[in-house]
Design an enzyme around this catalytic site. Structure first.
Site, short mmCIF file in Angstrom:
data_model
loop_
_atom_site.label_atom_id
_atom_site.label_comp_id
_atom_site.label_asym_id
_atom_site.label_seq_id
_atom_site.Cartn_x
_atom_site.Cartn_y
_atom_site.Cartn_z
N GLU A 56 6.00 16.05 -18.62
CA GLU A 56 7.26 15.60 -19.22
C GLU A 56 7.23 15.59 -20.75
OE1 GLU A 56 8.62 12.81 -15.45
OE2 GLU A 56 7.75 11.86 -17.24
N GLU A 75 -0.75 2.11 -15.00
CA GLU A 75 -0.33 3.51 -15.01
C GLU A 75 -1.22 4.36 -15.91
OE1 GLU A 75 3.64 6.27 -15.78
OE2 GLU A 75 3.67 4.15 -16.32
#
Length: 675
Positions: free
Chosen positions: A466, A610
């Site tokens: 991304e 994460e």
């Protein structure tokens, strides 16, 4: 009211302890320093998530599954915190019990029984232990059980109140005394409306006592809490519980009365019966498990990953799992590709019911996906990058992932095909999956662009990486589309449906770009810059698009050190682990295995964040990647058109054995040993 303790319940208790046996420590995660850095481990049941913390009786929040409001007047949807009915407090001799007056504090998470357990001593007065769980048998309810052993004469006050989070604009609360079938009950109730979308949420709570210790419960109008008091003498013991239920209009037309009914039911069942049912359901889940011999750390970390995925969803719910599950409002509780590519594969292997719920979630939202495709000028169905309960695009408007990250539409179709390959359920394929897969194929047929040389390109997308926005011919997007089209053709044949020739033509001619040395190029303008996460390497696994080991290795050697070491998400390195393990490169496989979790663990329980630098656990996507590293990598399992096969693979040198049990419809066990 039913007797709280019986010989039957005691036998069940001792049986559970025997099942734990000598490996009990591998089912538990411990904390022993109340002043050390702390990140809480959520307790969830697929309906609600409860977040205990380190302070005595602390519960920071309750998360509701797929109950959404917006994050502002014109904001995007965000999953709601629930009214929190699990706020207990205790006063001893008029002094509040807090972190300053306790000694011998410890906590542990019991993964087998799905409980969060705390113990401490109120200095000179009492030994306290309590346990928090989100009841698996009651998906909208949680239970706190408390035991007090008195060390010297004392007066005790125990209170329970509710917290209504700021995202609610209206709330009411009341105290109810009621008698049902000779049982006196005292209930606290709260009812609130969310600020923007007018979701109505209700919570009820009540104390549960043993019959011989039942006591009057009072209400403090000023502090808005229910409480009871007792005089206790040295040597006395006291056990009681707090039951709480949180319901919303997403799941019930009348959440107010439903929350009350559930509390009344729990009171009449009693805590022992509730826990027997809770443990029975968790024992059924643990029939599918991963056993690692020779590495206790890996065993606990991998089991905790599986525990968190099991906690985040439930069979029959027709709901999926967001990146943070029910641990927080992270990523607004939306559903991403994380569900299909990272969490779904291990659930498909280990729990078909949960996997089916995750696919049902997408099937139920095919209509809004059709509308999105139409709105952007395409045919078929175009699934949103971030989906809420409506199945519409919910990505914040500043993020280009919403309008441009289209590979999720291919990922969903691939997941449908894999579910069919495991179950061989042709009726499901014909009536449920193929209509979706056909719409996806039609979307891609309208989305690709034909080049002068007869090849096809997909332009202006965001890929798995991304950091690259608006690029052309992204490797992962293009390869995922090829697989989605191929699987749609196979599904059409099985269902005796026509196979459009254009699907075949496009799938054979989509561009996959390469550098001059043969390394797969991430996209048309990629030139070696840092990437957010694995993209090209997904072509080796799980897409099986690049099958040559030398080509896979070349791609991995090129991209492994280009992943952002600070802000790249946990799961990327699991993809490298799978491929190196299947190649027999034990050293590199284990290195990648460690990199996919060790930098991301948060003390004291090893909750998974994460990234190496973030503080947003528990990261369910990373859990899915970690499980794939073991199941598909070290154990070598793969779903094929013919079902599950076990490919050659290698274990880390210090691992003696891996057993993955409860696999597939037949609940098979697969073993990989170090010789």
């Amino acid at each position: 009211m039913k007797t709280r303790v019986s010989c039957f319940f005691l036998l069940v208790f001792f049986f559970v302890q025997m099942v734990k046996g000598e490996d009990a420590d591998l089912w538990q995660l411990h904390a022993s320093d109340i002043s050390a850095p702390y990140v809480g481990a959520p307790m969830a049941n697929g309906g609600i998530g409860i977040l205990p913390w380190k302070e005595p009786f602390s519960v920071r929040q309750v998360i509701l599954n797929h109950v959404f409001d917006t994050d502002g007047p014109q904001g995007v949807s965000r999953v709601l915190k629930g009214i929190n009915p699990f706020l207990l407090s205790m006063d001893v001799d008029g002094k509040k019990v807090d972190s300053e007056c306790v000694a011998n504090w410890s906590q542990y998470v019991d993964m087998k029984e799905a409980t969060h357990n705390s113990s401490f001593q109120i200095i000179g007065k009492a030994d306290i232990n309590y346990s928090i769980c989100a009841l698996r048998n009651m998906p909208y309810a949680g239970l706190i059980r408390v035991n007090v052993k008195v060390l010297s004469d004392m007066s005790l006050k125990v209170a329970a109140r509710m917290d209504v989070p700021q995202e609610y604009s209206q709330s009411t609360q009341r105290f109810r005394k009621m008698r049902a079938d000779a049982t006196q009950m005292y209930m606290l109730q709260s009812y609130a409306t969310s600020t923007h979308r007018q979701q109505e949420v209700s919570a009820s709570s009540a104390f549960i006592f043993d019959e011989d210790k039942a006591t009057e419960v009072l209400y403090d109008e000023m502090d808005k809490e229910i409480f009871f008091t007792m005089k206790l003498r040295k040597g006395d013991s006291l056990s009681f519980a707090l039951i709480g239920s949180v319901c919303s209009t997403r799941d019930f037309s009348d959440p107010y009365n439903e929350a009350e009914r559930q509390v009344i039911y729990a009171i009449h069942e009693g805590t022992d019966a509730l826990m027997v049912a809770h443990c029975r359901l968790w024992n059924e889940l643990w029939e599918s498990d991963i056993l690692i011999e020779g590495d206790d750390e890996a065993q606990r970390v991998v089991r905790f990953a599986l525990f968190n995925l099991y906690s985040s969803c439930r069979e029959g719910s027709r709901l999926s799992i967001s990146p943070m599950g029910l641990s927080s409002q992270g990523y607004n509780g939306h559903i991403f590709w994380d569900s299909e590519l990272w969490m779904f594969p291990p659930m498909l292997m280990l729990n078909k019911g949960i996997a089916k719920s995750m696919i049902d979630y997408r099937i139920d939202r095919l209509v809004p996906a059709r509308k999105k495709a139409m709105a952007y000028g395409y045919k078929g169905a175009m699934f949103p990058w971030e989906s809420d309960d409506y199945g519409e695009e919910s990505t914040p408007t500043f993020a280009l992932t919403g309008p441009l990250e289209h590979h999720v539409t291919a990922d969903i179709s691939i997941a449908c095909w894999n579910y069919y390959c495991l179950t061989r359920d042709e009726q499901w394929l014909r009536t449920k999956a193929f209509p979706l897969m056909k719409e996806v194929a039609d979307f891609w047929a309208s989305r690709v662009e034909r080049n002068d040389d007869g090849s096809y390109s997909i332009r202006n997308v965001v890929g798995a990486d991304e950091y690259a926005n608006g690029i052309d011919d992204n490797a992962f997007t293009n390869a995922a589309v090829i697989r989605a089209l191929e699987y749609a053709c196979e599904a059409a044949t099985i269902c005796n449906e026509p196979v459009p020739e254009i699907w075949k033509e496009i799938s054979r001619n989509i561009c996959i770009l390469r550098f001059k040395d043969g390394v797969t190029r991430e996209h048309a303008t990629y030139d070696g810059e840092m990437i957010k996460q694995a993209d090209v390497n997904l072509l080796g696994y799980p897409l099986y698009f690049i099958t040559d080991a030398k080509a896979q290795k070349k791609d991995m050697e090129y991209y492994a050190d280009r992943i952002d070491p600070q802000n790249g998400p946990a799961m990327s390195y699991s993809i490298f682990c799978v491929q190196y393990a299947r190649m027999g490169d034990v050293k590199r496989a284990y290195e990648m295995f460690c990199r996919c979790y060790q930098p991301n663990l948060r003390a004291p329980f090893g909750v998974l964040a994460e990234t190496a630098t973030s503080d947003n656990p528990y990261f369910m996507t990373g859990a899915g990647g970690l499980l794939q590293a073991v199941i598909n990598g070290f154990c070598g399992l793969q779903i094929t058109d013919s079902g599950i096969v076990q490919l050659p693979s290698s274990l880390p040198e210090h691992w003696k054995k891996v057993i993955v049990k409860g696999i597939g419809p037949e609940k098979k066990a697969y073993v990989r040993e170090n010789r």
